[in-house]
Structures are given as structure tokens and as C-alpha cells.
Write a protein that holds these residues in place. Sequence first.
Motif, PDB file in Angstrom:
ATOM      1  N   ASN A  31     -27.327  58.764  -1.113  1.00 25.86           N
ATOM      2  CA  ASN A  31     -26.617  59.906  -0.525  1.00 25.86           C
ATOM      3  C   ASN A  31     -27.641  60.783   0.191  1.00 25.86           C
ATOM      4  OD1 ASN A  31     -27.624  62.056  -2.364  1.00 25.86           O
ATOM      5  ND2 ASN A  31     -26.536  60.823  -3.890  1.00 25.86           N
ATOM      6  N   GLY A  38     -25.095  57.597  -8.849  1.00 23.56           N
ATOM      7  CA  GLY A  38     -24.538  56.515  -9.671  1.00 23.56           C
ATOM      8  C   GLY A  38     -24.633  55.186  -8.937  1.00 23.56           C
ATOM      9  N   VAL A  40     -25.227  51.717  -7.208  1.00 19.65           N
ATOM     10  CA  VAL A  40     -26.470  51.046  -6.824  1.00 19.65           C
ATOM     11  C   VAL A  40     -27.654  52.007  -6.951  1.00 19.65           C
ATOM     12  CG1 VAL A  40     -27.714  50.006  -4.894  1.00 19.65           C
ATOM     13  CG2 VAL A  40     -25.300  49.530  -5.188  1.00 19.65           C
ATOM     14  N   ASP A  41     -27.452  53.235  -6.515  1.00 22.27           N
ATOM     15  CA  ASP A  41     -28.509  54.247  -6.500  1.00 22.27           C
ATOM     16  C   ASP A  41     -29.057  54.465  -7.917  1.00 22.27           C
ATOM     17  OD1 ASP A  41     -30.121  56.220  -5.440  1.00 22.27           O
ATOM     18  OD2 ASP A  41     -28.486  57.589  -4.902  1.00 22.27           O
ATOM     19  N   SER A 124     -21.307  51.903   0.997  1.00 22.61           N
ATOM     20  CA  SER A 124     -20.105  52.759   1.142  1.00 22.61           C
ATOM     21  C   SER A 124     -18.838  52.218   0.485  1.00 22.61           C
ATOM     22  CB  SER A 124     -19.787  53.081   2.620  1.00 22.61           C
ATOM     23  OG  SER A 124     -20.652  54.068   3.134  1.00 22.61           O
ATOM     24  N   GLY A 126     -18.238  51.562  -2.708  1.00 22.77           N
ATOM     25  CA  GLY A 126     -18.029  51.972  -4.095  1.00 22.77           C
ATOM     26  C   GLY A 126     -17.536  53.410  -4.129  1.00 22.77           C
ATOM     27  N   ALA A 127     -18.375  54.309  -4.573  1.00 23.31           N
ATOM     28  CA  ALA A 127     -18.007  55.731  -4.692  1.00 23.31           C
ATOM     29  C   ALA A 127     -17.528  56.303  -3.359  1.00 23.31           C
ATOM     30  CB  ALA A 127     -19.206  56.527  -5.203  1.00 23.31           C
TER      31      ALA A 127
HETATM   32  N1  AR6 Z   1     -26.202  45.632  -7.489  1.00 22.79           N
HETATM   33  C1  AR6 Z   1     -25.416  45.348  -6.410  1.00 22.79           C
HETATM   34  N2  AR6 Z   1     -24.285  46.009  -6.122  1.00 22.79           N
HETATM   35  C2  AR6 Z   1     -23.919  47.020  -6.943  1.00 22.79           C
HETATM   36  C3  AR6 Z   1     -24.692  47.403  -8.082  1.00 22.79           C
HETATM   37  C4  AR6 Z   1     -25.878  46.651  -8.331  1.00 22.79           C
HETATM   38  N3  AR6 Z   1     -26.684  46.934  -9.374  1.00 22.79           N
HETATM   39  N4  AR6 Z   1     -24.061  48.449  -8.689  1.00 22.79           N
HETATM   40  C5  AR6 Z   1     -22.945  48.716  -7.967  1.00 22.79           C
HETATM   41  N5  AR6 Z   1     -22.846  47.849  -6.928  1.00 22.79           N
HETATM   42  P1  AR6 Z   1     -21.935  52.558  -4.666  1.00 22.79           P
HETATM   43  P2  AR6 Z   1     -21.524  53.910  -2.064  1.00 22.79           P
HETATM   44  C6  AR6 Z   1     -21.819  47.778  -5.843  1.00 22.79           C
HETATM   45  O1  AR6 Z   1     -20.955  53.463  -5.306  1.00 22.79           O
HETATM   46  O2  AR6 Z   1     -20.096  53.554  -2.032  1.00 22.79           O
HETATM   47  C7  AR6 Z   1     -24.032  56.875  -5.495  1.00 22.79           C
HETATM   48  O3  AR6 Z   1     -23.777  57.796  -6.508  1.00 22.79           O
HETATM   49  C8  AR6 Z   1     -20.522  48.476  -6.061  1.00 22.79           C
HETATM   50  O4  AR6 Z   1     -19.643  47.658  -6.817  1.00 22.79           O
HETATM   51  O5  AR6 Z   1     -23.207  52.273  -5.367  1.00 22.79           O
HETATM   52  O6  AR6 Z   1     -22.342  53.744  -0.812  1.00 22.79           O
HETATM   53  C9  AR6 Z   1     -24.956  57.413  -4.425  1.00 22.79           C
HETATM   54  O7  AR6 Z   1     -25.893  58.325  -4.955  1.00 22.79           O
HETATM   55  C10 AR6 Z   1     -20.032  48.663  -4.625  1.00 22.79           C
HETATM   56  O8  AR6 Z   1     -19.421  47.460  -4.152  1.00 22.79           O
HETATM   57  O9  AR6 Z   1     -22.379  53.133  -3.193  1.00 22.79           O
HETATM   58  C11 AR6 Z   1     -24.025  58.080  -3.468  1.00 22.79           C
HETATM   59  O10 AR6 Z   1     -23.703  59.404  -3.883  1.00 22.79           O
HETATM   60  C12 AR6 Z   1     -21.313  48.853  -3.812  1.00 22.79           C
HETATM   61  O11 AR6 Z   1     -22.361  48.433  -4.700  1.00 22.79           O
HETATM   62  C13 AR6 Z   1     -22.786  57.219  -3.525  1.00 22.79           C
HETATM   63  O12 AR6 Z   1     -22.809  56.598  -4.814  1.00 22.79           O
HETATM   64  C14 AR6 Z   1     -21.591  50.272  -3.356  1.00 22.79           C
HETATM   65  O13 AR6 Z   1     -21.159  51.207  -4.350  1.00 22.79           O
HETATM   66  C15 AR6 Z   1     -22.798  56.135  -2.487  1.00 22.79           C
HETATM   67  O14 AR6 Z   1     -21.595  55.420  -2.532  1.00 22.79           O
END
Ligand code: AR6
Length: 182
Positions: A31, A38, A40-41, A124, A126-127
Motif C-alpha cells: 500500500n 496484511g 502478501v504484504d 489488487s 485480495g484486500a
Molecule cells: N503468496 C502469494 N499470494 C498470496 C499470499 C502469499 N503468501 N497471501 C495472499 N496472497 P492482497 P491487494 C494472494 O490482499 O489486494 C495488504 O494489507 C491473495 O489471495 O495481499 O493488492 C497491503 O498492505 C490475493 O489473491 O493484496 C495493502 O494494504 C493476492 O495475493 C493491501 O493488502 C493479493 O491480495 C493490498 O491489497
Amino acid sequence: MREARIGTAVIQLVQGDITQQDTEAIVNAANRSLRGGGGVDGAIHRAGGPQILEECKKLGGCETGDAKTTSGGRLKAKYVIHAVGPIYRGGKHGEAELLASAYRRSLEEAAAHNVTSIAFPSISTGAYGYPIEEASRIALETVMNQLPRFPGIKLVRFVLFTKNDLQVYETQLDKILASQQR
Ligand code: AR6
């Protein structure tokens, strides 16, 4: 696992955990604060250790659609490229361009650090709520269109967290390859 050859490079689609990849760089779905979060981050900062956050604090945040690089800390990857995708707000707020930009800027950062292999998560979707069918098309098309600019990048791996997400990416890749053959 699915592979496609694009010029001298290979695109791979795999199911897995981005923190475990042995590519030279992995991309974080970050972000704008670059202070962790949360998904991936969170997983990257936990697995890579506190050094990554210390480096992030010196970067002054990151605009949506941009990407900035730190070391990989304790990860196998030498670099983490922190990319900020858009929050999805219905699709008419420039989300597609911003998502494409996040992928393009990540490739530019990788090339600037002489990286030959890079792993992306599904930014993008996920969250941030971006529908994965559309996001996966943008991810794949952007990488496939941009790769010729970066002859040093030989491997781009998309690491999808769930079997369903992998299947969505596989279907999109098949569609793009089929449309190119026509
Ligand atoms: N390895 C691969 N993919 C993953 C993993 C992992 N370990 N964990 C989750 N995913 P998101 P965003 C998938 O929410 O939508 C954070 O809080 C997950 O299932 O991580 O870009 C940041 O700090 C989904 O398909 O990222 C930002 O505030 C994908 O990764 C915000 O979330 C992305 O989900 C960014 O949101």
C-alpha cells in the motif's frame, strides 16, 4: 504449472506462496505507506524480517501504480519490489491503467537492478477487491507486451495463492495466446 515462451523469456503460472520463491526478485502487493499490512504484504515482512521495513521507511511511501525496491532481507529473493495496485471502486476510476502501471513499473525496477527472474502475486485482487478475471488479463497482457523492452528478464512467474486463482490465470493466458494466433 503452466508455461508460455515470449521471445527469449518464459512466463510461468504456479500455485504457491510468494515468500518461498527462488526468483531474484519478488513483488509485494503493498500500500502507499510501504509500512506493511496484511495478505502478501504481511507474509513478506514476516518471512523477510525487519530489515525490509527499515528500508521501506526510507523510501517515503509509493504512489498507486508505482513500485519501489528494497533488499529481500532473509528471503531467498535478493530484492523485494513493492508495487501499489489500485483499490477497485467499480472500474471507472482509472483502475485498469493503474494496475497495468504497477506491473510495468515493477518490471522497470527489476531491469534497473539487473534482475533476470521475478515473481508476481495477483496484485489488487485480495484486500483491494479487483475482480480477478479482469485483473489477471491486465497482469498477463501487460507483462507480455512489456517484456520485449527488458531483454535481461528471462523468467516471469505468477504465484497464485489458490487453485481457483491459478485456474483463472490459466484460462486468461490461453485466451490471450489464442487471440494472438489469429
Ligand atoms: N503468496 C502469494 N499470494 C498470496 C499470499 C502469499 N503468501 N497471501 C495472499 N496472497 P492482497 P491487494 C494472494 O490482499 O489486494 C495488504 O494489507 C491473495 O489471495 O495481499 O493488492 C497491503 O498492505 C490475493 O489473491 O493484496 C495493502 O494494504 C493476492 O495475493 C493491501 O493488502 C493479493 O491480495 C493490498 O491489497
